[in-house]
Design a protein around this motif. Structure first.
Motif, PDB file in Angstrom:
ATOM      1  N   GLU A  85      -4.716   6.826  -9.336  1.00 54.25           N
ATOM      2  CA  GLU A  85      -5.173   5.524  -9.843  1.00 54.25           C
ATOM      3  C   GLU A  85      -5.107   4.419  -8.561  1.00 54.25           C
ATOM      4  N   HIS A  86      -3.750   4.078  -8.292  1.00 52.13           N
ATOM      5  CA  HIS A  86      -3.581   3.232  -7.490  1.00 52.13           C
ATOM      6  C   HIS A  86      -3.706   3.430  -6.418  1.00 52.13           C
ATOM      7  N   MET A  87      -3.862   1.978  -5.352  1.00 46.70           N
ATOM      8  CA  MET A  87      -4.074   1.299  -4.639  1.00 46.70           C
ATOM      9  C   MET A  87      -3.393   1.017  -3.606  1.00 46.70           C
ATOM     10  N   TYR A  88      -2.758   1.509  -2.428  1.00 45.44           N
ATOM     11  CA  TYR A  88      -1.550   0.664  -1.956  1.00 45.44           C
ATOM     12  C   TYR A  88      -1.806   0.618  -0.456  1.00 45.44           C
ATOM     13  N   GLY A  89      -3.261   0.694  -0.401  1.00 48.68           N
ATOM     14  CA  GLY A  89      -4.004  -0.314   0.047  1.00 48.68           C
ATOM     15  C   GLY A  89      -4.552   1.036   0.992  1.00 48.68           C
ATOM     16  N   ILE A  90      -6.109   0.347   1.153  1.00 48.49           N
ATOM     17  CA  ILE A  90      -7.211   0.927   1.929  1.00 48.49           C
ATOM     18  C   ILE A  90      -7.641  -0.079   2.992  1.00 48.49           C
ATOM     19  N   ILE A  91      -8.667   0.650   3.591  1.00 49.98           N
ATOM     20  CA  ILE A  91      -9.871  -0.231   4.648  1.00 49.98           C
ATOM     21  C   ILE A  91     -11.108  -0.304   4.003  1.00 49.98           C
ATOM     22  N   VAL A  92     -11.964  -1.049   3.671  1.00 48.02           N
ATOM     23  CA  VAL A  92     -12.837  -1.414   2.852  1.00 48.02           C
ATOM     24  C   VAL A  92     -13.399  -1.869   3.599  1.00 48.02           C
ATOM     25  N   GLN A  93     -14.712  -1.655   3.897  1.00 44.18           N
ATOM     26  CA  GLN A  93     -16.163  -2.118   4.228  1.00 44.18           C
ATOM     27  C   GLN A  93     -16.793  -3.101   3.498  1.00 44.18           C
ATOM     28  N   VAL A 110     -23.839  -6.216   9.614  1.00 44.64           N
ATOM     29  CA  VAL A 110     -22.921  -5.963  10.698  1.00 44.64           C
ATOM     30  C   VAL A 110     -21.999  -6.778   9.059  1.00 44.64           C
ATOM     31  N   GLY A 111     -21.106  -5.543   8.440  1.00 45.74           N
ATOM     32  CA  GLY A 111     -19.647  -6.112   7.570  1.00 45.74           C
ATOM     33  C   GLY A 111     -18.099  -6.368   8.512  1.00 45.74           C
ATOM     34  N   VAL A 112     -17.807  -6.906   7.150  1.00 47.63           N
ATOM     35  CA  VAL A 112     -16.138  -6.910   7.879  1.00 47.63           C
ATOM     36  C   VAL A 112     -14.857  -5.976   7.781  1.00 47.63           C
ATOM     37  N   PRO A 113     -14.429  -5.234   7.800  1.00 53.94           N
ATOM     38  CA  PRO A 113     -13.487  -4.343   7.185  1.00 53.94           C
ATOM     39  C   PRO A 113     -12.895  -5.463   6.877  1.00 53.94           C
ATOM     40  N   ILE A 114     -11.779  -4.790   5.951  1.00 59.67           N
ATOM     41  CA  ILE A 114     -11.073  -5.617   4.710  1.00 59.67           C
ATOM     42  C   ILE A 114     -10.047  -4.344   3.630  1.00 59.67           C
ATOM     43  N   PHE A 115      -9.196  -5.010   4.095  1.00 61.43           N
ATOM     44  CA  PHE A 115      -7.874  -4.118   3.723  1.00 61.43           C
ATOM     45  C   PHE A 115      -7.813  -4.668   2.457  1.00 61.43           C
ATOM     46  N   LYS A 116      -7.813  -4.139   1.366  1.00 53.85           N
ATOM     47  CA  LYS A 116      -7.673  -4.252   0.770  1.00 53.85           C
ATOM     48  C   LYS A 116      -6.510  -2.938  -0.527  1.00 53.85           C
ATOM     49  N   ARG A 117      -5.661  -4.440  -1.010  1.00 55.06           N
ATOM     50  CA  ARG A 117      -4.306  -3.643  -1.876  1.00 55.06           C
ATOM     51  C   ARG A 117      -4.904  -4.103  -3.147  1.00 55.06           C
ATOM     52  N   GLY A 118      -4.368  -3.303  -4.175  1.00 53.79           N
ATOM     53  CA  GLY A 118      -3.973  -3.397  -5.070  1.00 53.79           C
ATOM     54  C   GLY A 118      -5.757  -3.142  -5.900  1.00 53.79           C
ATOM     55  N   GLY A 144      -8.021   5.030   4.248  1.00 53.12           N
ATOM     56  CA  GLY A 144      -7.083   5.089   2.983  1.00 53.12           C
ATOM     57  C   GLY A 144      -7.257   5.636   1.505  1.00 53.12           C
ATOM     58  N   PHE A 145      -6.640   6.615   1.131  1.00 55.61           N
ATOM     59  CA  PHE A 145      -6.623   7.000   0.145  1.00 55.61           C
ATOM     60  C   PHE A 145      -6.856   6.589  -1.166  1.00 55.61           C
ATOM     61  N   VAL A 146      -8.119   6.745  -1.964  1.00 57.17           N
ATOM     62  CA  VAL A 146      -8.357   5.760  -3.258  1.00 57.17           C
ATOM     63  C   VAL A 146      -9.439   6.945  -4.315  1.00 57.17           C
ATOM     64  N   SER A 147      -9.397   6.601  -5.279  1.00 54.59           N
ATOM     65  CA  SER A 147     -10.443   7.490  -5.969  1.00 54.59           C
ATOM     66  C   SER A 147     -11.396   6.828  -6.563  1.00 54.59           C
ATOM     67  N   GLN A 148     -12.444   7.993  -6.295  1.00 50.33           N
ATOM     68  CA  GLN A 148     -14.511   7.553  -6.589  1.00 50.33           C
ATOM     69  C   GLN A 148     -14.158   6.364  -7.216  1.00 50.33           C
ATOM     70  N   GLY A 149     -13.571   6.812  -9.125  1.00 53.88           N
ATOM     71  CA  GLY A 149     -13.391   5.121  -9.750  1.00 53.88           C
ATOM     72  C   GLY A 149     -13.131   4.367  -9.432  1.00 53.88           C
ATOM     73  N   LEU A 151     -13.576   3.295  -5.881  1.00 54.03           N
ATOM     74  CA  LEU A 151     -14.269   2.397  -4.631  1.00 54.03           C
ATOM     75  C   LEU A 151     -15.690   2.128  -5.451  1.00 54.03           C
ATOM     76  N   ASP A 152     -15.562   3.235  -6.829  1.00 55.57           N
ATOM     77  CA  ASP A 152     -16.774   2.223  -7.542  1.00 55.57           C
ATOM     78  C   ASP A 152     -16.724   0.578  -7.864  1.00 55.57           C
ATOM     79  N   LYS A 153     -15.484   0.308  -8.179  1.00 48.68           N
ATOM     80  CA  LYS A 153     -15.198  -0.937  -8.336  1.00 48.68           C
ATOM     81  C   LYS A 153     -15.549  -1.711  -7.685  1.00 48.68           C
ATOM     82  N   ILE A 154     -15.242  -1.169  -6.576  1.00 48.28           N
ATOM     83  CA  ILE A 154     -15.517  -2.599  -5.154  1.00 48.28           C
ATOM     84  C   ILE A 154     -16.468  -2.139  -4.557  1.00 48.28           C
ATOM     85  N   ALA A 155     -17.616  -1.367  -5.447  1.00 47.64           N
ATOM     86  CA  ALA A 155     -18.308  -1.701  -4.247  1.00 47.64           C
ATOM     87  C   ALA A 155     -19.105  -3.170  -4.415  1.00 47.64           C
ATOM     88  N   SER A 156     -19.964  -3.735  -3.902  1.00 53.94           N
ATOM     89  CA  SER A 156     -20.605  -4.682  -4.447  1.00 53.94           C
ATOM     90  C   SER A 156     -20.223  -5.854  -4.930  1.00 53.94           C
TER      91      SER A 156
END
Length: 181
Positions: A85-93, A110-118, A144-149, A151-156
């Motif tokens: 469940e930890h996020m050490y760094g992923i790239i999100v749209q 067009v969105g911008v990729p953002i490096f999300k850490r934590g 990057g490695f991220v759980s679906q849970g 990702l659901d929190k990041i969405a929107s």
């Protein structure tokens, strides 16, 4: 333009006599850990109410909250979750509000990729802001490695928000936009 930025250590902000000589004050990530006098918080709020702009990142939310510029809260995250469940760094749209001047020049679709850490997710219901400038895309995963849970929190979820404070503006980002791995 001949402008020279002034870099002032956060622990010396109490020594600044007149904030009004600055157009923008940037409070970078992690600097809310240093205690400041209540006078500095009041002066920062006064500076913003009279037309100044404050840009703050991630952990600087403590300074924003204590200055009463806004209330920034994160969603509660369980600290005893497994490593998956930890996020050490992923790239999100992200999705941008291209009507906002901060996003000037970006294409509407067009969105911008953002490096999300934590796992910092803005609690939109309990935070006070006027506009969402950047939010996670509906399908945010890029790399990057991220759980679906997570990702659901990041969405929107809001990533950069704005609030009008008197004649001034507060801009707050949940991510350090200068971070690179």
């Amino acid at each position: 333009f001949g402008l020279t930025p002034a870099r002032i250590d956060i622990t010396r902000m109490h020594q600044i006599k007149n904030f009004s000589v600055y157009d923008v004050i940037i409070v970078p990530t992690g600097h809310s850990l240093y205690p400041m006098s209540s006078k500095v918080y009041k002066r920062l709020k006064n500076y913003t109410e009279h037309g100044g702009t404050v840009i703050a990142f991630t952990n600087a939310r403590g300074i924003i909250n204590k200055s009463e510029l806004a209330t920034i809260k994160f969603q509660a995250v369980k600290s005893n979750q497994p490593n998956s469940e930890h996020m050490y760094g992923i790239i999100v749209q992200s999705e941008l509000d291209t009507t906002d001047p901060i996003c000037y020049g970006y294409d509407k679709n067009v969105g911008v990729p953002i490096f999300k850490r934590g796992r910092r997710y803005l609690d939109a219901e309990n935070s006070t802001f006027d506009d969402v400038v950047v939010r996670g895309a509906a399908k945010p995963y890029l790399s990057g490695f991220v759980s679906q849970g997570n990702l659901d929190k990041i969405a929107s979820n809001p990533m950069i928000v704005k609030k009008k404070v008197g004649k001034g503006t507060l801009i707050y980002s949940t991510e350090s936009l200068t971070f690179r791995s």
